[in-house]
Design a protein around this motif. Structure first.
Motif, PDB file in Angstrom:
ATOM      1  N   LYS A  37      24.518 -11.946  10.234  1.00  0.00           N
ATOM      2  CA  LYS A  37      24.141 -10.605  10.673  1.00  0.00           C
ATOM      3  C   LYS A  37      24.116  -9.635   9.498  1.00  0.00           C
ATOM      4  CE  LYS A  37      25.740  -7.605  14.441  1.00  0.00           C
ATOM      5  NZ  LYS A  37      26.755  -6.649  13.834  1.00  0.00           N
ATOM      6  N   LEU A  38      23.169  -9.044   9.523  1.00  0.00           N
ATOM      7  CA  LEU A  38      22.817  -8.437   8.287  1.00  0.00           C
ATOM      8  C   LEU A  38      22.909  -6.914   8.617  1.00  0.00           C
ATOM      9  CD1 LEU A  38      19.536  -8.858   6.347  1.00  0.00           C
ATOM     10  CD2 LEU A  38      21.426  -7.477   5.803  1.00  0.00           C
ATOM     11  N   GLY A  39      24.225  -6.498   8.965  1.00  0.00           N
ATOM     12  CA  GLY A  39      24.340  -4.989   9.188  1.00  0.00           C
ATOM     13  C   GLY A  39      23.224  -4.614  10.271  1.00  0.00           C
ATOM     14  N   GLU A  40      23.211  -3.180  10.416  1.00  0.00           N
ATOM     15  CA  GLU A  40      21.946  -2.981  11.335  1.00  0.00           C
ATOM     16  C   GLU A  40      21.012  -2.242  10.725  1.00  0.00           C
ATOM     17  OE1 GLU A  40      23.316  -1.702  15.228  1.00  0.00           O
ATOM     18  OE2 GLU A  40      23.565  -4.046  15.719  1.00  0.00           O
ATOM     19  N   PHE A  41      20.618  -2.435   9.527  1.00  0.00           N
ATOM     20  CA  PHE A  41      19.673  -1.703   8.916  1.00  0.00           C
ATOM     21  C   PHE A  41      18.156  -2.186   9.161  1.00  0.00           C
ATOM     22  CE2 PHE A  41      23.173  -1.180   5.936  1.00  0.00           C
ATOM     23  CZ  PHE A  41      23.606   0.063   6.023  1.00  0.00           C
ATOM     24  N   ALA A  42      17.432  -1.207   9.802  1.00  0.00           N
ATOM     25  CA  ALA A  42      16.146  -1.522  10.369  1.00  0.00           C
ATOM     26  C   ALA A  42      15.036  -1.979   9.287  1.00  0.00           C
ATOM     27  CB  ALA A  42      15.826  -0.258  11.104  1.00  0.00           C
ATOM     28  N   GLY A  43      15.232  -1.192   8.110  1.00  0.00           N
ATOM     29  CA  GLY A  43      14.395  -1.853   6.852  1.00  0.00           C
ATOM     30  C   GLY A  43      14.880  -1.020   5.629  1.00  0.00           C
ATOM     31  N   PRO A  44      14.234  -1.060   4.514  1.00  0.00           N
ATOM     32  CA  PRO A  44      14.463  -0.711   3.119  1.00  0.00           C
ATOM     33  C   PRO A  44      15.035   0.867   3.062  1.00  0.00           C
ATOM     34  CG  PRO A  44      12.344  -1.507   3.094  1.00  0.00           C
ATOM     35  CD  PRO A  44      13.247  -1.971   4.316  1.00  0.00           C
ATOM     36  N   LEU A  45      13.889   1.492   4.150  1.00  0.00           N
ATOM     37  CA  LEU A  45      14.030   2.910   4.020  1.00  0.00           C
ATOM     38  C   LEU A  45      15.226   3.242   4.752  1.00  0.00           C
ATOM     39  CD1 LEU A  45      10.426   4.016   4.872  1.00  0.00           C
ATOM     40  CD2 LEU A  45      11.597   4.554   2.623  1.00  0.00           C
ATOM     41  N   ASP A  46      15.820   2.631   5.543  1.00  0.00           N
ATOM     42  CA  ASP A  46      16.825   2.861   6.428  1.00  0.00           C
ATOM     43  C   ASP A  46      18.342   2.684   5.640  1.00  0.00           C
ATOM     44  OD1 ASP A  46      18.497   3.575   8.781  1.00  0.00           O
ATOM     45  OD2 ASP A  46      18.342   1.621   9.793  1.00  0.00           O
ATOM     46  N   LEU A  47      18.136   1.696   4.910  1.00  0.00           N
ATOM     47  CA  LEU A  47      19.239   1.447   4.078  1.00  0.00           C
ATOM     48  C   LEU A  47      19.199   2.642   3.027  1.00  0.00           C
ATOM     49  CD1 LEU A  47      21.437  -0.250   2.492  1.00  0.00           C
ATOM     50  CD2 LEU A  47      19.663  -1.661   1.357  1.00  0.00           C
ATOM     51  N   LEU A  48      18.269   2.945   2.543  1.00  0.00           N
ATOM     52  CA  LEU A  48      18.272   4.126   1.435  1.00  0.00           C
ATOM     53  C   LEU A  48      18.608   5.485   1.992  1.00  0.00           C
ATOM     54  CD1 LEU A  48      17.198   3.759  -1.432  1.00  0.00           C
ATOM     55  CD2 LEU A  48      15.137   4.412  -0.784  1.00  0.00           C
ATOM     56  N   LEU A  49      18.261   5.674   3.117  1.00  0.00           N
ATOM     57  CA  LEU A  49      18.927   7.087   3.724  1.00  0.00           C
ATOM     58  C   LEU A  49      20.450   6.843   3.661  1.00  0.00           C
ATOM     59  CD1 LEU A  49      16.322   7.941   6.865  1.00  0.00           C
ATOM     60  CD2 LEU A  49      16.817   9.000   4.696  1.00  0.00           C
ATOM     61  N   TYR A  50      20.907   5.696   4.408  1.00  0.00           N
ATOM     62  CA  TYR A  50      22.045   5.472   4.386  1.00  0.00           C
ATOM     63  C   TYR A  50      22.983   5.517   3.201  1.00  0.00           C
ATOM     64  CZ  TYR A  50      26.611   3.185   4.964  1.00  0.00           C
ATOM     65  OH  TYR A  50      28.120   3.069   4.834  1.00  0.00           O
ATOM     66  N   LEU A  51      22.257   5.206   2.148  1.00  0.00           N
ATOM     67  CA  LEU A  51      23.014   5.143   0.731  1.00  0.00           C
ATOM     68  C   LEU A  51      23.204   6.605   0.308  1.00  0.00           C
ATOM     69  CD1 LEU A  51      21.639   1.739  -0.969  1.00  0.00           C
ATOM     70  CD2 LEU A  51      23.986   2.457   0.032  1.00  0.00           C
ATOM     71  N   ILE A  52      21.995   7.260   0.446  1.00  0.00           N
ATOM     72  CA  ILE A  52      21.956   8.600   0.129  1.00  0.00           C
ATOM     73  C   ILE A  52      23.042   9.645   1.021  1.00  0.00           C
ATOM     74  CG2 ILE A  52      20.396  10.783   0.228  1.00  0.00           C
ATOM     75  CD1 ILE A  52      17.784   8.888  -0.192  1.00  0.00           C
ATOM     76  N   ARG A  53      23.065   9.092   2.117  1.00  0.00           N
ATOM     77  CA  ARG A  53      23.988  10.094   2.857  1.00  0.00           C
ATOM     78  C   ARG A  53      25.482   9.448   2.477  1.00  0.00           C
ATOM     79  NH1 ARG A  53      21.886   9.218   8.010  1.00  0.00           N
ATOM     80  NH2 ARG A  53      19.944  10.530   7.444  1.00  0.00           N
ATOM     81  N   GLN A  54      25.523   8.401   2.312  1.00  0.00           N
ATOM     82  CA  GLN A  54      26.956   7.775   1.821  1.00  0.00           C
ATOM     83  C   GLN A  54      27.357   8.508   0.509  1.00  0.00           C
ATOM     84  OE1 GLN A  54      28.694   5.627   3.717  1.00  0.00           O
ATOM     85  NE2 GLN A  54      30.251   5.241   2.195  1.00  0.00           N
ATOM     86  N   GLU A  55      26.456   8.931  -0.472  1.00  0.00           N
ATOM     87  CA  GLU A  55      26.703   9.350  -1.561  1.00  0.00           C
ATOM     88  C   GLU A  55      26.863  10.918  -1.633  1.00  0.00           C
ATOM     89  OE1 GLU A  55      27.158   7.690  -5.071  1.00  0.00           O
ATOM     90  OE2 GLU A  55      27.679   6.318  -3.450  1.00  0.00           O
ATOM     91  N   GLN A  56      26.393  11.353  -0.575  1.00  0.00           N
ATOM     92  CA  GLN A  56      26.437  12.926   0.053  1.00  0.00           C
ATOM     93  C   GLN A  56      25.361  13.316  -0.890  1.00  0.00           C
ATOM     94  OE1 GLN A  56      30.371  13.975  -0.186  1.00  0.00           O
ATOM     95  NE2 GLN A  56      30.506  13.853   2.070  1.00  0.00           N
ATOM     96  N   ALA A  57      24.285  12.830  -1.250  1.00  0.00           N
ATOM     97  CA  ALA A  57      23.127  13.123  -2.232  1.00  0.00           C
ATOM     98  C   ALA A  57      22.334  14.359  -1.232  1.00  0.00           C
ATOM     99  CB  ALA A  57      22.483  12.183  -2.884  1.00  0.00           C
ATOM    100  N   ASP A  58      21.628  15.017  -2.202  1.00  0.00           N
ATOM    101  CA  ASP A  58      20.429  15.865  -1.472  1.00  0.00           C
ATOM    102  C   ASP A  58      19.185  14.876  -1.388  1.00  0.00           C
ATOM    103  OD1 ASP A  58      18.803  17.479  -0.910  1.00  0.00           O
ATOM    104  OD2 ASP A  58      19.045  19.092  -2.456  1.00  0.00           O
ATOM    105  N   ILE A  59      18.648  14.966  -0.420  1.00  0.00           N
ATOM    106  CA  ILE A  59      17.427  14.211  -0.258  1.00  0.00           C
ATOM    107  C   ILE A  59      16.377  14.640  -1.145  1.00  0.00           C
ATOM    108  CG2 ILE A  59      16.636  15.324   1.931  1.00  0.00           C
ATOM    109  CD1 ILE A  59      15.832  12.227   2.812  1.00  0.00           C
TER     110      ILE A  59
END
Lengths: 264, 188
Positions: A37-59
């Motif tokens: 079970k590979l988390g629930e990331f729908a794709g690389p963009l989804d993962l990237l958005l998640y990481l950006i939010r996780q890091e509390q970075a400005d998109i």
């Protein structure tokens, strides 16, 4: 978004990895097949958005080095857990590294003088992320709608309703039926003896005669009558040919139901 | 002879109350959402009168806190149960909610709904990930349909949403979907 990567190993154990704490623990599982079970990331963009939010970075001002590092960490984790990393995730990794290296390069002084506002190497990625995020939200909206809709029942289930307007069966439905039958034939035919094969023209003639006589022909039954793979293929092409000529219609009374050939 | 002509030419005279009752009966028996146009044709009434009758019907259902509601869906009117009573209805019908679509399928569906007709490479461009299995799921569930080939290199197949999509997502028509730009504000 679930953060735990879970893997069931052959030893009936569930291996879970908390990506953020970087701790792994073995939990008991209940299956002997390797399931991932590979988390629930729908794709690389989804993962990237998640990481950006996780890091509390400005998109609009992505700390590309940090995000790239996090992203690669995730890919490595997937590999360590023997998860086949989808090519699309790797493409994104390459893109991130490319952007990172571009940003490290000093600007070409000749170019910089000319063009004060040189495009940010991150711009294209940001545009894609923003575009993607819109559709991600739209997907959420659709999910909510379908949940509400699933709570409303019309009079009688339409799908099993025999009076339901006949659904036009598509070539895909036809292929599905065909595959079903071919699959059944695989085991049966061990050795093929040379025999007189029916020609396509004859097959079309036979099928047409049958449709004319009975008004309609159940495709599944028709295909079942064929003796060899070759005949089956000839029959299939004959059906396609007849439907193409539009003298008959392909009909399905209900979803996944039998396909019927009927005279127009 | 005279009588026959009279019958054909004379418009049916119904009181508004009767019309409301007849419209209710037709919506009840219809297997699929029934449009105002079809109701008007069958009943030989003006569309405005049909529309008024439906509105009257809707307010009657609401006024008495009925377990039913009349909704506009996929270009027609449909009688359905109220969401509040889904548990009881489900218990009686012994049905379970349909398997939920995966995140990947929902995203793919969203792209197709907003960008239709759209090709597989165009979906990949937006989602950044292959969508083949999601497309198969959506085709199997008849939420999307092939909409011919695009006149471009390779003549790729184009996809669009189906009528079932409107029904399953409770939409009158595609224009009822919020604009994709609205999600931009939501995101930022």
């Amino acid at each position: 978004m679930p953060l735990t990567e879970t893997i069931l190993t052959e030893k009936d154990e569930q291996f879970s990895f908390d990506f953020h704490k970087e701790t792994a623990e073995i939990m008991s599982g209940g299956t002997d097949e390797l399931k991932i079970k590979l988390g629930e990331f729908a794709g690389p963009l989804d993962l990237l958005l998640y990481l950006i939010r996780q890091e509390q970075a400005d998109i609009f001002d992505i700390p590309i080095a940090r995000i790239t590092e996090k992203y690669l960490e995730y890919i490595r984790l997937m590999k360590r857990l023997d998860i086949a990393v989808a090519a699309d995730f790797l493409v994104m990794a390459a893109t991130l590294i490319e952007i990172k290296s571009k940003m490290l390069l000093p600007r070409d002084p000749a170019l910089a003088a000319d063009d004060e506002e040189m495009e940010d190497p991150r711009q294209e990625l940001v545009d894609r992320l923003l575009e993607y995020e819109k559709f991600k939200s739209a997907a959420g909206m659709l999910h909510e709608r379908s949940t509400i809709e699933a709570a409303i029942f019309p009079r009688g289930p339409i799908e099993s309703d025999e009076n339901n307007a006949e659904i036009d069966a598509s070539v895909f439905d036809l292929l599905t039926v065909f595959q079903k039958i071919v699959a059944r034939h695989v085991d049966e035919v061990k050795m093929e003896i040379q025999r007189e094969e029916i020609s396509l023209a004859d097959m079309i003639k036979n099928l047409k005669a049958r449709i004319f006589e009975f008004g309609e022909v159940n495709l599944l039954e028709f295909f079942e009558e064929m003796h060899s793979r070759r005949e089956l293929v000839t029959a299939f092409i004959a059906v396609l040919e007849i439907v193409r000529a539009e003298t008959v219609k392909l009909l399905q009374n209900k979803t996944f139901g039998d396909i019927i050939l009927r005279k127009v | 002879m005279d009588l026959e002509v009279l019958e054909v030419s004379e418009k049916p005279s119904r009181t508004p109350t009767e019309l409301v009752a007849i419209v209710e009966a037709l919506i009840f028996v219809a297997d699929e959402p029934i449009s105002t146009r079809v109701l008007a044709e069958v009943l030989e009434e003006e569309r405005d009168s049909i529309q008024a009758a439906i509105e009257q019907l809707q307010s009657e259902y609401e006024g008495r806190d009925s377990g039913l509601q009349i909704r506009e869906i996929a270009g027609g009117w449909q009688l359905g149960t109220r969401t509040e009573y889904h548990e009881e209805v489900r218990k009686f019908l012994k049905t379970r909610p349909n398997a939920k679509l995966s995140l990947a399928s929902l995203e793919t569906l969203a792209v197709i709904a907003y960008k239709q007709p759209v090709t597989v490479p165009e979906i990949l461009e937006i989602r950044g990930v292959q969508s083949a299995s999601a497309i198969k799921t959506l085709l199997d569930r008849r939420l999307i349909v092939a909409k011919g080939r695009k006149e471009a290199v390779g003549r790729p197949m184009q996809y669009g949403t189906s009528k079932d999509f409107l029904v399953q997502f409770g939409l009158k028509d595609l224009s009822e979907l919020p604009s994709i730009e609205d999600f931009e504000d939501l995101v930022n």
